[in-house]
Scaffold this motif. Structure first.
Motif, PDB file in Angstrom:
ATOM      1  N   THR A 282      37.627  36.035  37.451  1.00 51.95           N
ATOM      2  CA  THR A 282      37.320  35.593  39.010  1.00 51.95           C
ATOM      3  C   THR A 282      36.885  36.647  39.761  1.00 51.95           C
ATOM      4  O   THR A 282      37.404  38.076  39.816  1.00 51.95           O
ATOM      5  CB  THR A 282      38.696  35.385  39.467  1.00 51.95           C
ATOM      6  OG1 THR A 282      39.369  34.266  38.826  1.00 51.95           O
ATOM      7  CG2 THR A 282      38.549  34.874  40.905  1.00 51.95           C
ATOM      8  N   VAL A 283      35.532  36.562  40.482  1.00 52.92           N
ATOM      9  CA  VAL A 283      35.081  37.440  41.224  1.00 52.92           C
ATOM     10  C   VAL A 283      34.992  36.878  42.679  1.00 52.92           C
ATOM     11  O   VAL A 283      34.277  35.906  42.877  1.00 52.92           O
ATOM     12  CB  VAL A 283      33.729  37.949  40.742  1.00 52.92           C
ATOM     13  CG1 VAL A 283      32.885  38.963  41.662  1.00 52.92           C
ATOM     14  CG2 VAL A 283      33.945  38.462  39.205  1.00 52.92           C
ATOM     15  N   ASN A 284      35.542  37.601  43.866  1.00 56.93           N
ATOM     16  CA  ASN A 284      35.595  37.214  45.251  1.00 56.93           C
ATOM     17  C   ASN A 284      35.778  35.732  45.331  1.00 56.93           C
ATOM     18  O   ASN A 284      35.016  34.945  45.983  1.00 56.93           O
ATOM     19  CB  ASN A 284      34.036  37.493  45.757  1.00 56.93           C
ATOM     20  CG  ASN A 284      33.588  38.911  45.794  1.00 56.93           C
ATOM     21  OD1 ASN A 284      34.515  39.513  45.941  1.00 56.93           O
ATOM     22  ND2 ASN A 284      32.462  39.119  45.680  1.00 56.93           N
ATOM     23  N   GLY A 285      36.983  35.227  44.753  1.00 52.07           N
ATOM     24  CA  GLY A 285      37.190  33.879  44.689  1.00 52.07           C
ATOM     25  C   GLY A 285      36.532  32.940  43.850  1.00 52.07           C
ATOM     26  O   GLY A 285      36.750  31.637  43.806  1.00 52.07           O
ATOM     27  N   THR A 286      35.418  33.247  43.112  1.00 51.64           N
ATOM     28  CA  THR A 286      34.819  32.184  42.248  1.00 51.64           C
ATOM     29  C   THR A 286      35.362  32.617  40.967  1.00 51.64           C
ATOM     30  O   THR A 286      35.194  33.711  40.356  1.00 51.64           O
ATOM     31  CB  THR A 286      33.344  32.385  42.444  1.00 51.64           C
ATOM     32  OG1 THR A 286      32.886  32.280  43.948  1.00 51.64           O
ATOM     33  CG2 THR A 286      32.392  31.533  41.582  1.00 51.64           C
ATOM     34  N   ASN A 287      35.462  31.466  40.119  1.00 52.64           N
ATOM     35  CA  ASN A 287      36.149  31.489  38.614  1.00 52.64           C
ATOM     36  C   ASN A 287      34.690  31.417  37.894  1.00 52.64           C
ATOM     37  O   ASN A 287      33.794  30.217  38.007  1.00 52.64           O
ATOM     38  CB  ASN A 287      37.040  30.557  38.579  1.00 52.64           C
ATOM     39  CG  ASN A 287      38.274  30.654  39.114  1.00 52.64           C
ATOM     40  OD1 ASN A 287      38.604  31.981  39.520  1.00 52.64           O
ATOM     41  ND2 ASN A 287      38.836  29.662  39.523  1.00 52.64           N
TER      42      ASN A 287
ATOM     43  N   CYS B 241      27.593  40.890  38.766  1.00 55.57           N
ATOM     44  CA  CYS B 241      29.022  41.210  39.220  1.00 55.57           C
ATOM     45  C   CYS B 241      30.262  40.755  38.183  1.00 55.57           C
ATOM     46  O   CYS B 241      31.103  41.335  38.174  1.00 55.57           O
ATOM     47  CB  CYS B 241      29.259  40.629  40.534  1.00 55.57           C
ATOM     48  SG  CYS B 241      29.195  38.758  40.699  1.00 55.57           S
ATOM     49  N   VAL B 242      30.011  39.609  37.629  1.00 62.56           N
ATOM     50  CA  VAL B 242      30.730  39.043  36.556  1.00 62.56           C
ATOM     51  C   VAL B 242      30.696  40.068  35.336  1.00 62.56           C
ATOM     52  O   VAL B 242      31.867  40.670  34.831  1.00 62.56           O
ATOM     53  CB  VAL B 242      30.284  37.727  36.111  1.00 62.56           C
ATOM     54  CG1 VAL B 242      31.597  37.334  34.825  1.00 62.56           C
ATOM     55  CG2 VAL B 242      30.539  36.881  37.257  1.00 62.56           C
ATOM     56  N   ALA B 243      29.655  40.438  34.832  1.00 62.66           N
ATOM     57  CA  ALA B 243      29.561  41.391  33.775  1.00 62.66           C
ATOM     58  C   ALA B 243      30.015  42.840  33.778  1.00 62.66           C
ATOM     59  O   ALA B 243      30.766  43.410  33.015  1.00 62.66           O
ATOM     60  CB  ALA B 243      27.940  41.566  33.352  1.00 62.66           C
ATOM     61  N   LEU B 244      30.011  43.286  35.303  1.00 63.37           N
ATOM     62  CA  LEU B 244      30.639  44.484  35.543  1.00 63.37           C
ATOM     63  C   LEU B 244      32.041  44.692  35.698  1.00 63.37           C
ATOM     64  O   LEU B 244      32.743  45.273  35.290  1.00 63.37           O
ATOM     65  CB  LEU B 244      30.210  44.815  37.153  1.00 63.37           C
ATOM     66  CG  LEU B 244      28.623  45.446  36.990  1.00 63.37           C
ATOM     67  CD1 LEU B 244      28.236  45.781  38.423  1.00 63.37           C
ATOM     68  CD2 LEU B 244      28.478  46.751  36.309  1.00 63.37           C
ATOM     69  N   ALA B 245      32.614  43.388  36.006  1.00 64.47           N
ATOM     70  CA  ALA B 245      33.837  43.000  36.184  1.00 64.47           C
ATOM     71  C   ALA B 245      34.368  43.017  34.823  1.00 64.47           C
ATOM     72  O   ALA B 245      35.680  43.723  34.384  1.00 64.47           O
ATOM     73  CB  ALA B 245      34.243  41.715  37.037  1.00 64.47           C
ATOM     74  N   VAL B 246      33.883  42.387  33.712  1.00 69.23           N
ATOM     75  CA  VAL B 246      34.383  42.369  32.399  1.00 69.23           C
ATOM     76  C   VAL B 246      34.376  43.858  32.075  1.00 69.23           C
ATOM     77  O   VAL B 246      35.339  44.180  31.231  1.00 69.23           O
ATOM     78  CB  VAL B 246      33.499  41.379  31.724  1.00 69.23           C
ATOM     79  CG1 VAL B 246      33.827  41.535  29.962  1.00 69.23           C
ATOM     80  CG2 VAL B 246      33.669  39.986  31.994  1.00 69.23           C
TER      81      VAL B 246
END
Length: 81
Positions: free
Chosen positions: A38-43, A57-62
Motif C-alpha cells: 500500500t502506497v499513499n492509500g493505493t493497494n 514508488c511501489v518498487a522503492l517501498a518493497v
C-alpha cells in the motif's frame, strides 16, 4: 564557461509513477503468496515469481521494507550474542 542548470524533464510525481520491473522471490514456504503493498492509500497486489511492471514508488517501498527486515534480523542475531 558555467553551464546552465537544466530544468528536469520529469516532475517528482512523474518520476515516482514511472513503471519499473520488479521480480519477487517465490518459494514453497514463507515466500509463496502474493505481496500486497500500500502506497499513499493505493493497494498493489504483486504476484511472486514472475516479472511485473509497477510504479517506481511501489518498487522503492518493497526495497525499503526488505532492507528494514534485514536490519531487524541483524539486531535479533546481535541479541543472541
Amino acid at each position: 564557461m558555467p553551464t546552465k542548470t537544466q530544468k528536469p524533464s520529469v516532475t517528482p510525481e512523474e518520476y515516482y509513477q514511472q513503471p519499473v520491473p520488479l521480480l519477487l522471490m517465490k518459494d514453497n514456504s514463507k515466500y509463496k503468496d502474493d505481496l500486497t503493498v500500500t502506497v499513499n492509500g493505493t493497494n498493489y497486489q504483486i504476484q511472486r515469481g514472475i516479472p511485473v511492471m509497477v510504479p517506481r514508488c511501489v518498487a522503492l517501498a518493497v526495497e525499503r521494507s526488505h532492507n528494514q527486515e534485514l536490519k531487524a534480523q541483524e539486531y535479533v542475531e546481535s541479541l543472541k550474542g
